[in-house]
Each structure stands twice: as structure tokens, then as C-alpha cells.
Design a protein around this motif. Sequence first.
Motif, short mmCIF file in Angstrom:
data_model
loop_
_atom_site.label_atom_id
_atom_site.label_comp_id
_atom_site.label_asym_id
_atom_site.label_seq_id
_atom_site.Cartn_x
_atom_site.Cartn_y
_atom_site.Cartn_z
N ALA A 107 1.07 -0.99 0.01
CA ALA A 107 -0.08 0.25 -0.17
C ALA A 107 0.97 1.43 0.22
O ALA A 107 0.46 2.41 -0.17
CB ALA A 107 -0.79 0.41 1.19
N TYR A 108 2.17 0.76 -0.24
CA TYR A 108 3.07 1.70 0.07
C TYR A 108 2.61 2.96 -1.02
O TYR A 108 2.79 2.42 -2.38
CB TYR A 108 4.40 1.33 -0.33
N GLN A 109 2.80 4.14 -1.00
CA GLN A 109 2.34 5.37 -1.22
C GLN A 109 3.59 6.54 -2.45
O GLN A 109 3.60 7.96 -2.75
CB GLN A 109 1.83 6.24 -1.30
N GLY A 110 5.02 5.75 -1.89
CA GLY A 110 6.78 6.48 -2.32
C GLY A 110 6.60 7.59 -0.96
O GLY A 110 7.52 8.46 -1.83
N TRP A 158 8.10 8.09 2.29
CA TRP A 158 9.19 7.37 3.44
C TRP A 158 7.76 7.08 4.83
O TRP A 158 7.77 6.50 5.77
CB TRP A 158 10.15 7.24 3.49
N ASN A 159 8.33 8.84 5.50
CA ASN A 159 6.82 8.98 6.17
C ASN A 159 5.97 9.20 6.07
O ASN A 159 6.00 10.83 6.14
CB ASN A 159 7.95 9.66 7.16
N ASP A 160 5.16 8.56 5.57
CA ASP A 160 3.79 8.89 5.58
C ASP A 160 2.97 9.62 6.00
O ASP A 160 2.28 8.97 7.30
CB ASP A 160 3.08 8.41 3.97
N LYS A 161 2.84 10.82 6.50
CA LYS A 161 1.54 11.28 7.54
C LYS A 161 0.37 11.68 6.79
O LYS A 161 -0.96 11.64 7.82
CB LYS A 161 1.84 13.03 7.65
N ASP A 162 0.18 11.19 5.45
CA ASP A 162 -1.96 12.14 4.55
C ASP A 162 -2.14 10.84 4.51
O ASP A 162 -3.26 10.88 4.16
CB ASP A 162 -0.76 12.46 3.22
N HIS A 163 -1.46 8.39 4.46
CA HIS A 163 -1.81 7.68 4.18
C HIS A 163 -2.19 6.99 5.17
O HIS A 163 -0.65 6.74 5.31
CB HIS A 163 -1.17 7.55 2.74
N ASP A 164 -3.45 6.84 5.45
CA ASP A 164 -3.03 6.19 7.14
C ASP A 164 -3.08 4.71 6.32
O ASP A 164 -4.77 4.02 6.91
CB ASP A 164 -3.75 6.62 8.12
N PHE A 165 -2.60 3.86 6.27
CA PHE A 165 -2.71 2.54 5.21
C PHE A 165 -1.96 1.42 6.04
O PHE A 165 -0.75 1.34 5.98
CB PHE A 165 -2.96 2.59 3.80
N ASP A 166 -2.61 0.56 7.13
CA ASP A 166 -2.16 0.20 7.86
C ASP A 166 -2.47 -1.55 6.89
O ASP A 166 -3.27 -1.60 6.65
CB ASP A 166 -2.32 -0.20 9.17
N ALA A 167 -1.59 -2.86 7.47
CA ALA A 167 -1.55 -4.37 7.22
C ALA A 167 -3.32 -4.83 8.21
O ALA A 167 -4.06 -5.07 7.38
CB ALA A 167 -1.14 -4.95 7.67
N MET A 224 3.53 -1.26 3.69
CA MET A 224 2.81 -0.79 3.30
C MET A 224 2.99 1.24 3.68
O MET A 224 3.96 1.33 3.88
CB MET A 224 1.97 -1.30 4.59
N ALA A 225 2.05 1.79 3.90
CA ALA A 225 1.60 3.13 3.81
C ALA A 225 2.06 3.71 5.24
O ALA A 225 3.41 4.18 5.24
CB ALA A 225 0.59 3.99 2.79
N ASP A 226 1.63 3.41 6.47
CA ASP A 226 1.64 3.62 7.24
C ASP A 226 2.19 2.37 8.34
O ASP A 226 3.31 1.65 7.81
CB ASP A 226 0.61 4.21 8.23
N GLY A 227 1.82 1.57 9.09
CA GLY A 227 2.40 0.96 10.14
C GLY A 227 1.91 -0.55 9.44
O GLY A 227 0.74 -0.99 8.47
N LEU A 228 2.93 -1.83 10.01
CA LEU A 228 1.86 -2.93 9.38
C LEU A 228 1.25 -3.70 10.06
O LEU A 228 -0.09 -3.73 10.34
CB LEU A 228 3.94 -3.78 9.21
#
Length: 690
Positions: free
Chosen positions: A162-165, A167-176, A195-199
Motif C-alpha cells: 500500500a506504499y505511496q512513495g 517514506w514517513n507518510d503522514k497523509d496515508h494511514d494505510f495499515d496491514a 505498507m504506507a503507514d504501520g504494518l
Amino acid sequence: MSEQHSRARHRRGRKALAAGVPLALTASGVLAYGTDLGLFGADAQQRAAAATAAAPAWATATADGFASVNSLGQNGTYGGRDGQIVTVKTQADLEKYATAAEPYVIVVAGTINMNPVGKEIKVQPDKTIVGAGTSGHIVGGGFFLGQGVHNVIIRNLTIRDAYQGIWNDKDHDFDAVQMDGAHHVWIDHNELRHMADGLIDVRKDSTNVTVSWNKLSQNNKTFGIGWTENVKTDITVHHNWIRETEQRNPSTDNAAHAHLYNNFLEDVAGTDIKSSYGNYSRGKTKMVLENSYFQGMNNPVTKDSTATLVQKGNTFVGTSGRNESGGTAFDPKSFYGYTLDRTADVPALLKSGAGPRSSIGTTSAAAAGTKAATTLTVAKDGSGQYSTVQAAVNAVPANNASRVVIAVKPGTYRETVKVPSNKPHVTIQGTGGSRKETVIVYNNASGTPKPGGGTYGTGGSATVAVEADDFQARNLTISNDFDEKANQNLSGHQAVALRTAADKVFLDGIITEGDQDTLLLDTAAKDRLGRVYMKNSYVTGNVDFIFGRASAVIDRSVITLKKRWDGTSAGYVTAPSTAANRKGILIANSAVNGDVSASSFYLGRPWHAGGDATLDPQTTVRNTTLGAAVKSTPWTDMSGFSWKDDRFAEYKNTGAGAGGASGDRPHLTDAQAAGQEVADWLGDWTPTAS
């Protein structure tokens, strides 16, 4: 490893077996036989649908660690095992079943690309979501468990990308996997990455969570726990391989109890991802960190001044920066049982064992290593295929290669049953809502005359006799109701309810009732191994009523002491006849009590069958509640053989019948007890319901 003839001989078992202690047992010293399913809760309940369907083991698997503990109205974590098994290949079907009100075991068979990216399916209670072998992938999204959601298993999946490019992404709270106020959740054997935020995020007072045997990698924030001022979260994190991750490995904030053990944290040299820190005890967290392996990590173990962190047995290779501990925490074994692997073995163990398994989530013979079970039904009213249990056993083909489940409908079956040695892989299972509803009972005793002459003898008196390996029994009662008072003229009053003379016998959620010699746990021959594992069960009797030469474990069960036929209180719980260099009888995480006089029962005595001086009888009673009926000197001699020449010991028992160590009451040391756990008895066998 051979054992020498002394009381201090032990070895560490190679496999751990979940052995959580029911709080109902440890909290009370006044337990007696009488209740049925309530004592053991959901882990012991067997619904009729599950009994007849013969669900694969992965569909009925239950959590260990804090997810196994009885709290918040939920006794353990077993997911959707009481519901239908469904297979999904689309996001729509996955969402349909995951958000349903009913329990489901949801098998993800293939790759599901989440739309929109970042979609987190809102899972409802009583669900198991499991990948089919290694094929179950969730791409670009994950799962959300909201306030009050409970009893959820997420297992054997790959959740990724779910990574959006950023690294320390504050805008996409996409967790596993994200939890906000959930409880009783088991995350096991998954691969979570990129993933974009946490696993994994365990937030807002989520509790009773176990995270085990996962691969967590290629991410900035691995695993966050807390984000609340409350101190409520109980979490177990064990056997996870965490590599190429920067922070929160995990970060544990204001956790009441955080137990981390046998994890492998690895910062691989020459990669773009550098670790900032490893395990972090924050806020008011109490953390116990055991037998974990840290390789190349920066700041491998850190703690706040307000937190506590106890380290035991960890290994650090090529690490730098903060490595801290301090304060007192808690004893995890006061909540549940567990077995530590050697720290040196952890990297190899997790590289080979963490992440999705081909044997989970599939029933194919190639992946599961077995054929689907055949089910034979028994009913007294003629509605089944057979009207007696023995008739169903007779119908099992000789030398059958796969499981045969004999599903016995509620009723009282007055008969004797024998499963011969050439009919392995048999399960006898009651289909009622209670183990009391299906009863197999007879009344032979050792001195009962046999048709054609002679008497039955002790072994021959058994109501149910099992001579075939890989036997299982569950959700039923096996009884011998021999009337000793009315048969004083007979020469032998031993009356066995259940006799086993086989290896890999699994007795799960049953009742065995009798007086003298209720449960005979034997082997096929003196030189043959015979392992028996009984859990969530009841055994009732008065004289030597758990006896024999098998390597037998009585775990999470109630042993009920019963008065003799004349109303007197006196007896012996165990009479092992263990061969030298074998394991004997282990009673663990259980309760011993009954409506009998105080200080009237011994825990055991050595049975040198036939006067055989080469035997080395063994009984260990550990982590068990002993009622006032148990004598302060709980072991005694038998037939001229001194118990002190054999192997009798206790460890950390509680209750009115417990007592301190002395020459007449040996206690294991902590080091000795580490080699006398359930796994040490069972060796390479892990009992699994089938």
C-alpha cells in the motif's frame, strides 16, 4: 537423551504447545466435578455442526499468549471455527463475509487487489481470515478492527504494497492490520510488508492480542501499540522475524503487560533501510523481553524512565546504542503457559518457520499431508448409519490410511468398545452440546466372570479400550459404573473406564468416570512409546485412578476425588509404572479436589507392575490447584517399593493442599521445571484436533 536414575533429570522439549491456564482453575482451590462446559469455556465447546463436518485443524486452531486468556467475556481466541468455511477470491466476497454478523472461516485463495488503494475492511467478531497455503495475498489494503470487535484470527496471509512513495507518510494511514478498541485477536504466520503507514497498529485500549510467527519487513513503522492514556493493553509478541524496518519494532506505549519472546530483529547491512530503534517500552508499560535475538540493530532495547523492562536470555550481535532494562514487571506464566526456544536457535528457526505455510488454509492431500476425514454416524434411535459405537469401529477399514470420525449422537450407549491396533486415525466424537449428552458406559470389573470362563482382569474391564495409534476422543463421557458395594463377593474391584495402549492419543474435552482404576494409560508393550495428551477434561475416581506406563499429560483439567463405596475418604490419584528413561505422568495447569475429607488423598505412589524393579515410576504435578483433600506428605510407598527411589515431584502448585518443599515433599527447581513442561512429554508430536 537418556535420563539417569534420580529426581533431577530433564531435557528441553523441541516444540512448544499452547498450555494456557484457565483463570477459573488458578483462582479457586475448591473446584469439584459438577460443572460441564462453563469451566473450560469456548476452547472446550464442540458444536454439533463442527463435530460432523470434521473441519481441518487450521480451521479450528486457537491462539496462545494473552489472546488465550479469559477476560472481557471472551474465553480465548478461536475466530470463526463454529461457522461455515467459505472460500473467497474477490474483494466483494471477502468484505461480504468479513463484515457479516455470523461466524465464518474465510479462506483467501488468490490475490485480491484492494480498491480503492488503502481500503481497510471492517472485520466483525468471530472471524478467521486465512490464506490458502501461500496463495492468499491482500494487495494495497488491509483490515480494521473497531471498538468491541473480538475473537478474530488473521492468519497465513501476505498483506503488502500500500506504499505511496513517501517514506514517513503522514497523509496515508494505510495499515496491514489496525485495531481501535478490539480484543482477543490473533495475528499469526503472515507476511506483512511495504505498507504506507504501520504494518500492525494496536491502538485505543485494544487488548488480549497475540502476534506470532510473522515476517514483518520493508517498512518505516512496523508495529505500534498504545496511543492511549489508559494502561489496559495485554499483548504477547513471539516468534516474529522483523527485518529492514526503521522504527516501532514494536513501540509499546502504556501497555499493562507486554510479553515479547523469541523474536528475531535484523538490520541487514548494505540496505537502504536503517533501524532507528528496536523494542521500546514507553509510558507506563510493563515489558518482559525473553530469548530474543538482535542482529545489527541500532538502539536494540530502549525504555522510558516511567516504564519497566525486564530482560532475560537475549542475544545481541553487532548492535549499537541503547540497550536498557530496569524495574520489575510481571510473570507471564501467571497468565498462560509457554515454552521458550533457545536464543541461539531463533534466527534459523524463524527464517524457516515464520510467514505463510503451505499446510495452512488448504485441504489438498499434497499441502496438508492427509486426506479428508470419513465420517460415520452413530445414533441409538436408528437415525445414523450405526446404532452402536462398536459397530462403527468395526466398519473402519483395517489399516486405514486417513482419519475416520465416528460422530456419536446424544444418548447412553451401554456397551464396551475396542479400537484394535490395525485401525489407526480414529476419532470418537459426541455431537451434543455437552460432553454429558453422549455417554459410553459399562460395568465390568477385574473380577467379573467372563463368558466361557475366567475373569476380565484390570485391563480387560475397560468400557473403552484403545489399541490404535493416533486416536482422538472429544465431547463425550466414558464411564465404568461397576457397583462395588453390591459386588463385595468379587475378588477384583478394579473397574477401568478408558484404557489406552497406543501412541499419540488425544483426549479433548471428555469426562472419564469410575472409582478404582478409572483411567489406564498404557503402552502397546514395555519397550514401546505411548504418548497421551488430555486437556479440558474431567477424571473422577478414588484409588490409583490415573495409572499406567504411558508418557501422559493431564492438562487444564479437573481431577475429582471421590469417596469409596463405604463412604470413607482415602485414596491415591496416580500410580505410574513408567519404564526407565521414559516420561511418566504429568499433571499441569489443573485442579485436584472433591467432596472428601481433608488430608485423605495421596497424589501418587509407585506401581512396579509385577514386582519389576527396573521400572522408574514418575509423576510430576505442576502449576495446579490442590484442594484441602491432598495430604501434606503427598507421596507414599507401594508393594514394598519406596517412592523416594523413583520420580515424584511438584512445582508451583497452589491451594489449601499445596505445601513447601521438604524431604517428604520434593519440589523441582526452576531449572528442572524448564525440562518438565508439556512439550517435553510430547516430543515431536503436537496434538491437533481432527
